[in-house]
Design a protein around this motif. Structure first.
Motif, mmCIF file in Angstrom:
data_model
loop_
_atom_site.group_PDB
_atom_site.id
_atom_site.type_symbol
_atom_site.label_atom_id
_atom_site.label_comp_id
_atom_site.label_asym_id
_atom_site.label_seq_id
_atom_site.Cartn_x
_atom_site.Cartn_y
_atom_site.Cartn_z
ATOM 1 N N ALA A 1 0.817 -1.217 0.000
ATOM 2 C CA ALA A 1 0.000 0.000 0.000
ATOM 3 C C ALA A 1 0.849 1.265 0.000
ATOM 4 O O ALA A 1 0.365 2.340 -0.332
ATOM 5 C CB ALA A 1 -0.939 0.000 1.205
ATOM 6 N N ALA A 2 2.131 1.146 0.360
ATOM 7 C CA ALA A 2 3.027 2.306 0.433
ATOM 8 C C ALA A 2 3.856 2.493 -0.837
ATOM 9 O O ALA A 2 4.710 3.387 -0.897
ATOM 10 C CB ALA A 2 3.953 2.167 1.635
ATOM 11 N N GLU A 3 3.606 1.704 -1.853
ATOM 12 C CA GLU A 3 4.395 1.770 -3.093
ATOM 13 C C GLU A 3 4.476 3.189 -3.658
ATOM 14 O O GLU A 3 5.509 3.615 -4.165
ATOM 15 C CB GLU A 3 3.802 0.818 -4.128
ATOM 16 C CG GLU A 3 4.525 0.818 -5.453
ATOM 17 C CD GLU A 3 3.854 -0.084 -6.487
ATOM 18 O OE1 GLU A 3 4.070 0.163 -7.688
ATOM 19 O OE2 GLU A 3 3.114 -1.016 -6.107
ATOM 20 N N HIS A 4 3.397 3.943 -3.539
ATOM 21 C CA HIS A 4 3.356 5.308 -4.099
ATOM 22 C C HIS A 4 4.356 6.261 -3.444
ATOM 23 O O HIS A 4 4.640 7.324 -3.986
ATOM 24 C CB HIS A 4 1.932 5.881 -3.964
ATOM 25 C CG HIS A 4 1.549 6.153 -2.540
ATOM 26 N ND1 HIS A 4 1.109 5.152 -1.683
ATOM 27 C CD2 HIS A 4 1.588 7.276 -1.801
ATOM 28 C CE1 HIS A 4 0.880 5.672 -0.494
ATOM 29 N NE2 HIS A 4 1.158 6.957 -0.530
ATOM 30 N N GLU A 5 4.911 5.889 -2.289
ATOM 31 C CA GLU A 5 5.876 6.746 -1.592
ATOM 32 C C GLU A 5 7.263 6.702 -2.232
ATOM 33 O O GLU A 5 8.134 7.493 -1.879
ATOM 34 C CB GLU A 5 6.007 6.307 -0.123
ATOM 35 C CG GLU A 5 4.745 6.452 0.690
ATOM 36 C CD GLU A 5 4.921 5.929 2.113
ATOM 37 O OE1 GLU A 5 6.067 5.931 2.631
ATOM 38 O OE2 GLU A 5 3.906 5.520 2.704
ATOM 39 N N PHE A 6 7.489 5.797 -3.165
ATOM 40 C CA PHE A 6 8.812 5.571 -3.727
ATOM 41 C C PHE A 6 8.974 6.266 -5.076
ATOM 42 O O PHE A 6 8.018 6.492 -5.798
ATOM 43 C CB PHE A 6 9.081 4.066 -3.827
ATOM 44 C CG PHE A 6 9.214 3.453 -2.459
ATOM 45 C CD1 PHE A 6 10.453 3.248 -1.905
ATOM 46 C CD2 PHE A 6 8.083 3.157 -1.698
ATOM 47 C CE1 PHE A 6 10.586 2.744 -0.624
ATOM 48 C CE2 PHE A 6 8.201 2.646 -0.420
ATOM 49 C CZ PHE A 6 9.452 2.445 0.125
ATOM 50 N N ASP A 7 10.229 6.589 -5.395
ATOM 51 C CA ASP A 7 10.527 7.297 -6.639
ATOM 52 C C ASP A 7 10.302 6.413 -7.860
ATOM 53 O O ASP A 7 9.867 6.897 -8.908
ATOM 54 C CB ASP A 7 11.986 7.790 -6.637
ATOM 55 C CG ASP A 7 12.259 8.785 -5.516
ATOM 56 O OD1 ASP A 7 11.387 9.639 -5.250
ATOM 57 O OD2 ASP A 7 13.345 8.711 -4.905
ATOM 58 N N VAL A 8 10.640 5.131 -7.747
ATOM 59 C CA VAL A 8 10.580 4.207 -8.873
ATOM 60 C C VAL A 8 10.047 2.868 -8.381
ATOM 61 O O VAL A 8 10.385 2.437 -7.280
ATOM 62 C CB VAL A 8 11.995 3.967 -9.476
ATOM 63 C CG1 VAL A 8 11.940 3.028 -10.665
ATOM 64 C CG2 VAL A 8 12.670 5.268 -9.855
ATOM 65 N N THR A 9 9.230 2.201 -9.204
ATOM 66 C CA THR A 9 8.803 0.826 -8.924
ATOM 67 C C THR A 9 9.344 -0.084 -10.008
ATOM 68 O O THR A 9 9.257 0.233 -11.198
ATOM 69 C CB THR A 9 7.265 0.710 -8.890
ATOM 70 O OG1 THR A 9 6.768 1.487 -7.800
ATOM 71 C CG2 THR A 9 6.822 -0.738 -8.712
ATOM 72 N N ILE A 10 9.926 -1.206 -9.576
ATOM 73 C CA ILE A 10 10.363 -2.250 -10.495
ATOM 74 C C ILE A 10 9.553 -3.493 -10.151
ATOM 75 O O ILE A 10 9.566 -3.951 -9.011
ATOM 76 C CB ILE A 10 11.872 -2.548 -10.337
ATOM 77 C CG1 ILE A 10 12.703 -1.324 -10.743
ATOM 78 C CG2 ILE A 10 12.267 -3.772 -11.154
ATOM 79 C CD1 ILE A 10 14.198 -1.472 -10.464
ATOM 80 N N VAL A 11 8.832 -4.031 -11.137
ATOM 81 C CA VAL A 11 8.068 -5.262 -10.927
ATOM 82 C C VAL A 11 9.005 -6.432 -11.199
ATOM 83 O O VAL A 11 9.555 -6.553 -12.291
ATOM 84 C CB VAL A 11 6.829 -5.322 -11.846
ATOM 85 C CG1 VAL A 11 6.111 -6.668 -11.690
ATOM 86 C CG2 VAL A 11 5.883 -4.169 -11.540
#
Length: 195
Positions: A162-172
């Protein structure tokens, strides 16, 4: 205080494959340094003190914390203390070594808070599973936790996802090598290296 590139702060739920992505990255780019955290949890089979973690007693951990030797500390899963020793981080970043700090969500938030006061620039990277079902499968298949520990880690995973949006980049992390390459692209950009 710190010069060189930005610190890559890497977070994701237990079982997502952060360590596996780091291993794949370091096979191609051995110049990358991954910070070794300290913990009060017991070593898992095959883990080596100073390589996987610095394994400390609760008393040793508390003494280092009181002496200000940690960048951050946290109680994770309500089970064990974890912390990032500040001096090795400073030593590597001050000479421009691409540096990754793999850390839980609480720790990533603390690092972001302390970054400005330390003159530390960070890029936060969230490693996400392709799906929650896949995360459950990976966590179950790695077989390193008891059923109770796995249940706690999955409860924590809901909060972390749920906190993913707090990060600069997401890598799946649906393919380890592709995820490692994406992580290198970020490092190359931040450290002025060839992608």
């Amino acid at each position: 205080m710190l010069r060189g590139g930005k610190l890559l702060v890497l977070t994701g739920p237990a079982g997502v494959g952060k360590g596996t992505v780091e291993v794949a990255l370091r096979k191609k780019h051995p110049e990358v340094w991954v910070s070794v955290s300290a913990t009060t949890r017991d070593p898992r089979p095959g883990e080596v003190n100073g390589v996987n973690y610095w394994f400390l007693s609760e008393e040793e951990f508390a003494d280092k914390e009181k002496a200000g030797e940690f960048l951050e500390t946290a109680l994770v899963h309500g089970l064990a203390h974890y912390g990032t020793l500040l001096q090795p981080l400073v030593d590597h970043m001050s000479v421009g070594t691409p540096t990754i700090l793999e850390i839980d969500l609480q720790g990533a938030r603390r690092v972001k808070e302390k970054a400005a006061e330390l003159g530390l620039e960070v890029v936060t990277v969230f490693i996400a599973p392709p799906s929650f079902d896949e995360l459950v499968r990976r966590l179950t298949n790695r077989g390193t936790e008891t059923e109770e520990q796995r249940k706690r880690r999955l409860e924590t995973a809901h909060v972390e996802l749920a906190a993913e949006h707090e990060f600069d980049v997401t890598i799946v992390n649906d393919d380890v090598n592709r995820a490692a390459d994406q992580l290198w692209d970020i490092i190359a950009k931040e450290y002025g290296k060839e992608a």
